[in-house]
Design a protein around this motif. Structure first.
Motif: not given
Lengths: 202, 560
Positions: A5-6, B188, A1-3, B385-386, B382, B180-184, B482, A22-23, B186, B424, A115, B446-447, B128, A26
Motif C-alpha cells: 500500500y505504501e 490482501f 520494509m514498506e507495505s 479499475f481498468t 481493483d 498497509g499504513k506505516f508498514g501494517l 481519472y 492523476w489518472g 496489506d 495534502y 492486464r 487532489l483529484p 514502523r 494511479e
C-alpha cells in the motif's frame, strides 16, 4: 520494509509530482505495486525511469502501430503500455504483434500488458535483449531472467499467443479414463438417488 | 413477517441515487444494523476474550495484552500506556504524543514482538510496524472523566452517572490506521478470512479492545491509589461508556477515493430498506420492537450534547420530526405493507434527519433480512479499475447525461463553485481544504473536484466524433483519465458518487465525515467546526464477558 500500500501510494504521488496526470499516476502506483508483488524490481526501475522523465528523453506514442519507430527518442514504457491496454481489444484483433524500436525501462511494460492479456483472453509474450516473459491473463507470469533488467533496449517485441495445449490429445484422454475410476457404476436401485425424475417428461 | 416471492422482494424500487446521494441527505445518516461496530460484535460474539498480559504500574502506565480467539485463530491488542503532560495532550491528528497507543496483532505476540512494538507503536506515524500487525491507534484521556472515575472508585463509590452519560467515554482516539499504513499488513493478506469480511472489521476490533483497556485502567489505578477502599466500576456504568473519537478532514477524501466501496455501503442500506418495505404482513411483535427502540432513542437523545449551531439545528429538527412521527405512528393499524405505508408518510412529512433515522429503525425488527447484507459491504476495487478503452465517446456522453445530470447545470466559471481545493498538508500529511483564491498550493490539488472535472470531460467528449473510442480520446486527454474511470464505475455502481460539488463555497465537509461515521455506528455527533467533530463509539455495547449474550439491541440501551 514498506507495505505494498505504501509503495503504491508513494509512487502514485511521486508520479503526479513528476508531471503525470492523476489518472496516469494511479496507473503507475498499480504498476509498481504489481511488479513488487511479483518479486520484480518495480520501485527501483520506476525511480530510475523518473530520471529519464525529468530529462525529457522519452517519447509518448500518439498512436500504437504494429511497428513503432522513433529515431530521436526512446519510447516511454508507461505511456506506451497504457495506450496498448486502453486499445488492446482492437490492437490484438488486427495484429498478433506490436514492436517498438528504442524502449526505456521495458520492465515497466509488464503489469499493463498482463492486464491486457486478461482482457483479450490470450497470453502475451514480451521479449527484449535476451529476456523472455510470458504473461498469463493477469494471473501470473513466466520470466527467464532474475535481472538485472536494462534501462533501455533497442527493440521490444510484444506478441499475443494463440493458446495451444502443452500436451497431446492422447495424454489428456488417458488421464480422463483414469479419472473415471473415481466414479461408481449406476444401477436401477441407485437411480432413485438421483435428484431429478427418471424422465424429463414427468 | 414472511417474504415469499421475488415479486414481493421487489414490491418497491430502490431509492434513486439522485435522492440519496446529496450531501445533506448523506450527512443525515444514522447508525443501523449494518453499522460496522454492530456487525463486528455479531461476528465475534462467540470468540473467547482473554487478558493475556497485564503489567501496569501504580499510576496505570505500562503494557497490557488482550486476545480474542476462536480456538484456531487469535487476534491480540497490545496497549502501551505512558505518562503525558497536560500541555502535550492534543486531540489533533497532528499530535506526536498520546496517553496510550495500541496495535492490533495477528495472533498472540511473543515477548520480542512486544519489545519491538514498544519502541515503535508509541511513535505512531513515525514508528514502523510489520505485516504481523493489522491496525494501529492512539488515544488520549478525557481527563475530567478519567480523573472523576478514578477518584470516585478509589473512595469506594461509583462515579456520577449523569456526568458520565453526557461525556460517554474515558478516552478519545484520534486516528485508527489499517490496510498497509506505516508498514501494517496489506489488505490482501487477510482478505480471504471469513470473520473479516465486513468493512473496517479490524479497526472496529481495535476500538472494542481499547474500550476494555480504559475500563481496566481506571479500575487498576483506583485500586493502586487506595487498595483498602477502592471498588471496581459497576458493569452497568462501564457498559454505558464507549470510546470517543475526534475526526478531522482525513476521512472526507476516503469516501470520494473509494467510489465502488461507497456504492456497496449505500446499496446495502437501500436493499435493506427495499426488503423491509416489501414485507406484506408485519407482526405486532415486530411493530413493538420498532416502537420500543424509537422511544428509547428519543430518551437517549437527551445525552446528545453539542455547542455546534449546525448540529443543534439538526438535532432539534430530528426531535421535532420524531415528535410528529410519534403522533402519526400507530402500531394497531393492521394494513398490508405496513412499513411501506410508514416510509411513504415519513418521506413526505419529515426532513432528511428524520427520514434516515426512521429508515435505520425500520431495519431493527428484521435482522434475518438485514444482517446478511453486511457481508456485501466490501468489494475488490481493483476489479473495476481498468478502463474499457473500446467504449465509444457517445456512450460516455450518455452515461454522464444519465448519472451526472445535476452537474451539467453547474457553472464552474463562477468563483463560488470552485472556491475550495483539497490538498495534502506537507507538514502533517493530512488532507486539508482551503480557499483557492486566498491560499497558495492549488496547483497540487487532489483529484477530489469530481463534479468540476466530469463537467470538463462532458464538454470535451461532446466535441469529438461520437463513434471514436475512449482509447483514442485518452491519448490526448490524459488529465481526464481519472474521471473517465469514475464515470465508467458509476454506470455499474450508481451509488458511487456524491451528487454535490465538493469544492463549492457552500460545502459542509462534516457531512462527508458524518456519512462515514454513521456506517461505523457512531452516535452523538458533536461538530467542533465545519471541519472536524467528536463522536462516541460502542456506548451501551456489551462488555467482553457479555458479548456471547448480545442480541444486537445494545445500540438502543438506555444511556441515562
Amino acid at each position: 520494509m514498506e507495505s505494498f500500500y505504501e509503495i503504491e501510494t508513494t509512487c502514485k504521488r511521486a508520479a503526479k509530482a513528476s508531471g503525470f496526470s492523476w489518472g496516469i499516476a494511479e496507473e503507475i502506483g498499480k504498476i509498481v505495486r504489481s511488479l513488487e508483488i511479483m518479486g520484480l524490481p518495480g520501485l527501483k526501475t520506476f525511480y530510475h525511469y523518473l530520471g529519464d522523465v525529468k530529462d525529457e528523453t522519452l517519447s509518448k506514442p500518439t498512436k500504437i502501430l504494429s511497428k513503432n519507430t522513433n529515431n530521436n527518442k526512446m519510447y516511454c514504457p508507461i505511456e506506451s503500455s497504457v495506450a496498448i491496454l486502453d486499445d488492446c481489444k482492437s490492437l490484438f484483433k488486427n495484429n498478433d504483434f506490436i514492436d517498438f524500436d528504442q524502449m526505456a525501462h521495458p520492465l515497466l511494460l509488464i503489469p499493463m500488458l498482463n492486464r491486457a492479456s486478461n482482457i483479450i483472453g490470450k497470453k502475451i509474450s514480451i521479449s527484449f535483449d535476451n529476456i523472455e516473459i510470458i504473461l498469463n491473463y493477469n494471473e501470473s507470469l513466466v520470466i527467464n531472467s532474475k535481472g538485472p533488467f536494462p534501462n533501455q533496449t533497442n527493440k521490444v517485441s510484444i506478441r499475443s499467443i494463440s493458446t495451444e495445449p502443452t500436451y497431446s490429445k492422447k495424454e489428456y484422454e488417458n488421464l480422463y479414463q483414469l479419472s473415471l475410476e473415481t466414479f461408481v457404476e449406476e444401477s436401477e436401485g441407485k437411480l432413485s438417488g438421483a435428484g431429478a425424475g427418471l424422465t424429463d417428461n414427468d | 413477517m414472511k417474504i415469499n416471492t421475488q415479486k414481493e422482494k421487489e414490491f418497491v424500487s430502490l431509492r434513486p441515487a439522485s435522492e440519496i446521494m446529496k450531501l445533506s441527505r448523506l450527512g443525515s445518516f444514522h447508525q443501523s444494523k449494518l453499522s460496522f461496530l454492530r456487525s463486528f460484535i455479531r461476528e465475534f460474539k462467540n470468540w473467547n476474550f482473554q487478558t493475556e498480559y497485564f503489567n501496569l504500574n501504580q499510576e496505570g502506565f505500562g503494557e497490557v495484552v488482550y486476545s480474542l480467539s476462536d480456538g484456531n485463530k487469535s487476534y491480540s491488542l497490545i496497549c502501551f500506556a505512558n505518562h503525558l503532560n497536560d500541555s502535550e495532550r492534543s486531540d489533533r491528528v497532528i499530535a506526536t504524543k498520546w496517553d496510550s497507543s495500541f496495535v492490533l496483532f495477528d495472533g498472540i505476540p511473543e515477548k520480542e514482538d512486544i519489545e519491538r512494538l514498544k519502541s515503535n507503536v508509541p511513535l505512531q506515524e513515525k514508528g514502523r510496524t510489520t505485516y504481523k500487525e493489522l491496525a494501529l491507534s492512539r488515544a488520549n484521556k478525557s481527563v475530567r472523566t478519567f480523573d472523576h472515575v478514578v477518584q470516585s472508585l478509589s473512595e469506594g463509590k461509583q462515579p456520577d452517572k449523569d456526568f458520565l452519560s453526557k461525556v460517554g467515554y474515558l478516552y478519545r482516539t484520534t486516528a485508527v490506521y489499517g490496510s498497509g499504513k506505516f508498514g501494517l499488513a496489506d489488505r490482501f493478506r487477510i482478505a480471504d478470512r471469513e470473520e473479516l469480511q465486513g468493512p473496517f472489521r479490524l479497526e472496529m476490533m481495535l476500538v472494542y479492545f481499547v474500550r476494555k483497556f480504559t475500563i481496566d485502567q481506571v479500575n487498576h489505578t483506583a485500586k493502586e491509589r487506595n487498595p483498602s477502599k477502592a471498588i471496581p466500576l459497576d458493569d452497568d456504568i462501564a457498559r454505558n461508556l464507549g470510546i470517543g473519537n475526534s475526526t478531522g478532514l482525513g476521512m472526507a477524501p476516503f469516501i470520494v477515493n473509494h467510489p465502488t466501496l461507497l456504492h456497496q455501503w449505500i446499496m446495502a442500506r437501500e436493499k435493506a430498506l427495499q426488503l423491509v418495505r416489501s414485507i406484506q404482513h408485519v407482526t405486532m411483535d415486530e411493530k413493538k420492537i420498532f416502537q420500543k427502540f424509537l422511544l428509547q432513542s428519543i430518551n437517549n437523545m437527551k445525552t446528545w450534547v453539542t455547542d455546534s449551531d449546525y448540529q443543534i439545528g439538526k438535532n432539534n429538527q430530528l426531535k421535532e420530526d420524531l415528535k410528529n412521527f410519534n403522533d402519526y405512528f400507530n402500531i394497531s393499524i393492521d394494513k398490508e405493507y405496513f412499513w411501506n405505508e410508514t416510509y411513504l408518510w415519513v418521506s413526505q412529512n419529515l426532513h432528511d434527519e428524520g427520514i434516515e433515522f426512521i429508515v435505520s429503525l425500520m431495519m431493527e425488527p428484521h435482522g434475518d433480512l438485514v444482517e446478511p447484507l453486511s457481508s456485501e459491504m466490501s468489494i475488490d476495487e481493483d476489479e473495476h479499475f481498468t478502463i474499457s478503452g473500446s467504449r465509444k465517446a457517445s456512450e460516455i456522453k450518455d452515461i454522464i447525461e444519465k448519472h451526472y445530470l445535476w452537474l451539467i447545470q453547474v457553472d464552474f466559471e463562477k468563483k463560488e463553485n470552485i472556491s475550495n481545493f483539497w490538498y495534502y498538508s506537507k507538514n502533517k500529511q493530512e488532507p486539508r481544504l482551503s480557499n483557492r483564491f486566498e491560499e497558495d498550493g492549488s496547483e497540487n490539488e487532489l483529484p477530489l473536484a469530481i463534479a468540476r472535472d466530469i463537467k470538463k470531460l462532458y464538454q470535451k467528449i461532446c466535441t469529438v466524433d461520437p463513434e471514436s473510442t475512449l482509447a483514442e480520446f485518452l491519448l490526448s486527454q490524459k488529465n481526464l483519465r481519472y474521471v473517465v474511470r469514475r464515470v465508467l464505475m458509476c454506470e455499474k455502481f450508481p451509488y458511487s458518487e456524491i451528487q454535490d460539488n465538493t469544492i463549492a463555497e457552500t460545502i459542509i465537509p462534516i457531512d462527508m465525515l458524518r456519512l462515514k461515521l454513521s456506517y461505523f455506528g457512531a452516535i452523538k455527533f458533536d461538530p467542533r467546526s465545519n471541519l472536524w467533530l467528536r463522536i462516541t463509539m460502542y456506548q451501551g455495547a456489551p462488555l467482553p464477558h457479555e458479548m456471547k449474550f448480545s442480541d444486537d439491541s445494545w445500540a438502543y440501551r438506555s444511556l441515562i
